[in-house]
Design a protein around this motif. Structure first.
Motif, mmCIF file in Angstrom:
data_model
loop_
_atom_site.group_PDB
_atom_site.id
_atom_site.type_symbol
_atom_site.label_atom_id
_atom_site.label_comp_id
_atom_site.label_asym_id
_atom_site.label_seq_id
_atom_site.Cartn_x
_atom_site.Cartn_y
_atom_site.Cartn_z
ATOM 1 N N LEU A 9 -40.705 -2.927 24.884
ATOM 2 C CA LEU A 9 -41.426 -1.782 25.443
ATOM 3 C C LEU A 9 -41.972 -0.893 24.321
ATOM 4 O O LEU A 9 -43.127 -0.474 24.340
ATOM 5 C CB LEU A 9 -40.477 -0.986 26.335
ATOM 6 N N LEU A 10 -41.128 -0.664 23.321
ATOM 7 C CA LEU A 10 -41.547 0.177 22.190
ATOM 8 C C LEU A 10 -42.704 -0.454 21.421
ATOM 9 O O LEU A 10 -43.589 0.243 20.931
ATOM 10 C CB LEU A 10 -40.358 0.411 21.243
ATOM 11 N N ASP A 11 -42.690 -1.808 21.350
ATOM 12 C CA ASP A 11 -43.773 -2.516 20.650
ATOM 13 C C ASP A 11 -45.117 -2.272 21.329
ATOM 14 O O ASP A 11 -46.166 -2.266 20.686
ATOM 15 C CB ASP A 11 -43.499 -4.028 20.627
ATOM 16 N N ILE A 12 -45.072 -2.071 22.660
ATOM 17 C CA ILE A 12 -46.316 -1.829 23.398
ATOM 18 C C ILE A 12 -46.801 -0.395 23.134
ATOM 19 O O ILE A 12 -47.976 -0.155 22.876
ATOM 20 C CB ILE A 12 -46.106 -2.084 24.913
ATOM 21 N N ILE A 13 -45.845 0.539 23.185
ATOM 22 C CA ILE A 13 -46.219 1.944 22.981
ATOM 23 C C ILE A 13 -46.608 2.195 21.518
ATOM 24 O O ILE A 13 -47.609 2.821 21.225
ATOM 25 C CB ILE A 13 -45.061 2.889 23.399
ATOM 26 N N TYR A 14 -45.752 1.682 20.623
ATOM 27 C CA TYR A 14 -46.040 1.816 19.187
ATOM 28 C C TYR A 14 -46.267 0.421 18.625
ATOM 29 O O TYR A 14 -45.308 -0.293 18.375
ATOM 30 C CB TYR A 14 -44.857 2.452 18.439
ATOM 31 N N PRO A 15 -47.523 0.005 18.416
ATOM 32 C CA PRO A 15 -47.762 -1.351 17.913
ATOM 33 C C PRO A 15 -47.031 -1.585 16.594
ATOM 34 O O PRO A 15 -46.910 -0.650 15.801
ATOM 35 C CB PRO A 15 -49.280 -1.391 17.712
ATOM 36 N N PRO A 16 -46.543 -2.827 16.356
ATOM 37 C CA PRO A 16 -45.746 -3.101 15.160
ATOM 38 C C PRO A 16 -46.506 -2.767 13.879
ATOM 39 O O PRO A 16 -47.702 -3.016 13.770
ATOM 40 C CB PRO A 16 -45.469 -4.596 15.241
ATOM 41 N N SER A 17 -45.762 -2.191 12.936
ATOM 42 C CA SER A 17 -46.349 -1.904 11.628
ATOM 43 C C SER A 17 -45.543 -2.645 10.571
ATOM 44 O O SER A 17 -44.419 -3.071 10.820
ATOM 45 C CB SER A 17 -46.330 -0.399 11.369
ATOM 46 N N CYS A 18 -46.145 -2.795 9.403
ATOM 47 C CA CYS A 18 -45.491 -3.499 8.299
ATOM 48 C C CYS A 18 -44.249 -2.727 7.861
ATOM 49 O O CYS A 18 -44.310 -1.512 7.660
ATOM 50 C CB CYS A 18 -46.467 -3.645 7.141
ATOM 51 N N ALA A 19 -43.123 -3.449 7.713
ATOM 52 C CA ALA A 19 -41.877 -2.789 7.296
ATOM 53 C C ALA A 19 -41.965 -2.285 5.855
ATOM 54 O O ALA A 19 -41.186 -1.446 5.456
ATOM 55 C CB ALA A 19 -40.704 -3.757 7.439
ATOM 56 N N GLY A 20 -42.934 -2.798 5.097
ATOM 57 C CA GLY A 20 -43.105 -2.356 3.717
ATOM 58 C C GLY A 20 -44.038 -1.159 3.616
ATOM 59 O O GLY A 20 -43.614 -0.036 3.403
ATOM 60 N N CYS A 21 -45.350 -1.389 3.837
ATOM 61 C CA CYS A 21 -46.357 -0.324 3.621
ATOM 62 C C CYS A 21 -46.595 0.511 4.870
ATOM 63 O O CYS A 21 -47.332 1.505 4.800
ATOM 64 C CB CYS A 21 -47.655 -0.945 3.130
ATOM 65 N N LYS A 23 -48.405 0.040 7.394
ATOM 66 C CA LYS A 23 -49.721 -0.087 8.040
ATOM 67 C C LYS A 23 -49.593 -0.965 9.288
ATOM 68 O O LYS A 23 -48.741 -1.855 9.335
ATOM 69 C CB LYS A 23 -50.723 -0.721 7.061
ATOM 70 N N PRO A 24 -50.456 -0.743 10.299
ATOM 71 C CA PRO A 24 -50.374 -1.561 11.515
ATOM 72 C C PRO A 24 -50.602 -3.048 11.194
ATOM 73 O O PRO A 24 -51.377 -3.372 10.303
ATOM 74 C CB PRO A 24 -51.515 -1.029 12.394
ATOM 75 N N LEU A 25 -49.898 -3.899 11.937
ATOM 76 C CA LEU A 25 -50.027 -5.345 11.701
ATOM 77 C C LEU A 25 -51.067 -5.933 12.634
ATOM 78 O O LEU A 25 -51.082 -5.612 13.824
ATOM 79 C CB LEU A 25 -48.681 -6.023 11.909
ATOM 80 N N LYS A 26 -51.897 -6.820 12.088
ATOM 81 C CA LYS A 26 -52.912 -7.477 12.929
ATOM 82 C C LYS A 26 -52.285 -8.633 13.688
ATOM 83 O O LYS A 26 -52.341 -8.717 14.891
ATOM 84 C CB LYS A 26 -54.067 -7.978 12.053
ATOM 85 N N ASN A 27 -51.675 -9.513 12.949
ATOM 86 C CA ASN A 27 -51.048 -10.688 13.551
ATOM 87 C C ASN A 27 -49.582 -10.343 13.830
ATOM 88 O O ASN A 27 -48.868 -9.928 12.934
ATOM 89 C CB ASN A 27 -51.155 -11.853 12.557
ATOM 90 N N THR A 28 -49.162 -10.488 15.058
ATOM 91 C CA THR A 28 -47.783 -10.103 15.366
ATOM 92 C C THR A 28 -46.915 -11.314 15.691
ATOM 93 O O THR A 28 -46.013 -11.266 16.505
ATOM 94 C CB THR A 28 -47.730 -9.095 16.518
ATOM 95 N N HIS A 29 -47.225 -12.443 15.038
ATOM 96 C CA HIS A 29 -46.392 -13.634 15.225
ATOM 97 C C HIS A 29 -45.737 -14.022 13.901
ATOM 98 O O HIS A 29 -46.323 -13.828 12.838
ATOM 99 C CB HIS A 29 -47.221 -14.801 15.747
ATOM 100 N N GLY A 30 -44.553 -14.607 13.995
ATOM 101 C CA GLY A 30 -43.858 -15.139 12.818
ATOM 102 C C GLY A 30 -43.572 -14.072 11.791
ATOM 103 O O GLY A 30 -43.307 -12.923 12.121
ATOM 104 N N ASP A 32 -45.532 -12.596 9.875
ATOM 105 C CA ASP A 32 -46.515 -11.509 9.933
ATOM 106 C C ASP A 32 -46.114 -10.419 10.924
ATOM 107 O O ASP A 32 -46.663 -9.326 10.896
ATOM 108 C CB ASP A 32 -47.885 -12.058 10.329
ATOM 109 N N ALA A 33 -45.161 -10.715 11.790
ATOM 110 C CA ALA A 33 -44.741 -9.702 12.752
ATOM 111 C C ALA A 33 -43.851 -8.652 12.113
ATOM 112 O O ALA A 33 -43.592 -7.623 12.700
ATOM 113 C CB ALA A 33 -44.000 -10.358 13.908
ATOM 114 N N VAL A 34 -43.370 -8.885 10.910
ATOM 115 C CA VAL A 34 -42.500 -7.899 10.259
ATOM 116 C C VAL A 34 -43.138 -7.254 9.038
ATOM 117 O O VAL A 34 -42.794 -6.139 8.673
ATOM 118 C CB VAL A 34 -41.116 -8.492 9.883
#
Ligand code: ZN
Ligand code: ZN
Length: 243
Positions: A9-21, A23-30, A32-34
């Motif tokens: 649910l949180l992923d929908i409200i707040y799209p996944p961002s890079c755990a490092g920088c 920035k929002p992630l474009k590809n959210t699979h594998g 690239d999802a982290v």
């Protein structure tokens, strides 16, 4: 289960961002999802020559030997340790999310780093070993966290390499203070006598690899190795994601 739904649910409200920088992630699979590809590529991997105790990269010209300066000054009960990465940057961030923020889905990303390391260096040489043993949590900590991060990693390695997982023999019999809050020298005292075995006969003459997430002073793995060796284990190595 509830945590997982909440995270979805949180992923929908707040799209996944890079755990490092961040920035929002474009590809959210594998992978690239982290993290974004740039942060992922910047992960500092551990490279040989390795200290023959703690497994950290060592400069032989500076240390003058095969063991790093830190290891010369302390008694460690495991035979050798290896870590895939340096505990810094994105690796540190991911381990923190994995352990303390309930992101148990990161186990496959992090065990992937371990698998890559083992395949690249054939270290530890798994063909000689009998058992993978995750460092256990106390009952109290397991109830709070709902999963043992080391057991998830060990389980992935067991599946990948066909090495037997033994997660119910080594027990945490005493709840200890979180090691991160303590100065180095206190960490060895803090974990003393905190491990026991439920079936000592099962580890006699066995070659064992302890699995944990991070090795800092080595106190936790050393104390677990001491119990295993006192009960007849032949060789005990420690393997962690980072050190
Ligand atoms: Zn990034
Ligand atoms: Zn060392």
């Amino acid at each position: 289960m509830f945590k997982r739904q909440l995270r979805g649910l949180l992923d929908i409200i707040y799209p996944p961002s890079c755990a490092g920088c961040k920035k929002p992630l474009k590809n959210t699979h594998g992978v690239d999802a982290v993290a974004c590809p740039a942060c992922w590529a910047a992960i500092k991997k551990n490279r040989p020559p390795f200290c023959q105790r703690c497994g950290r990269a060592i400069d032989w010209k500076v240390s003058g030997g095969k063991v790093c300066k830190k290891c010369l000054r302390k008694e460690l009960h495991f035979d050798r340790a290896f870590s895939a990465c340096i505990y810094d940057g994105l690796t540190k961030e991911l381990i923190h999310k994995f352990k303390y923020q309930g992101h148990d889905h990161l186990s496959s990303t992090l065990s992937g780093l371990l698998i890559g390391f083992i395949r690249e260096f054939n270290l530890p040489p798994l063909e000689y070993f009998d058992l993978l043993m995750p460092i256990p949590l106390s009952q109290k900590k397991l109830r709070e966290r709902e999963f043992n991060q080391s057991q998830l990693l060990a389980c992935d390695l067991s599946k990948e390499f066909g090495l037997k997982l033994c997660a119910d023999n080594l027990l945490r019999v005493r709840d200890t203070k979180t090691q991160t809050e303590l100065p180095d020298e206190r960490r060895f005292l803090n974990v003393k006598d905190s491990f026991a075995l439920s079936d000592a006969a099962a580890i006699k003459d066995k070659m064992i690899i302890l699995i944990d997430d991070v090795l800092t002073t080595g106190a936790t793995c050393s104390e677990a190795a001491r119990v295993l060796k006192d009960n007849g284990a032949r060789t005990v190595f420690a393997l962690t994601i980072a050190s």
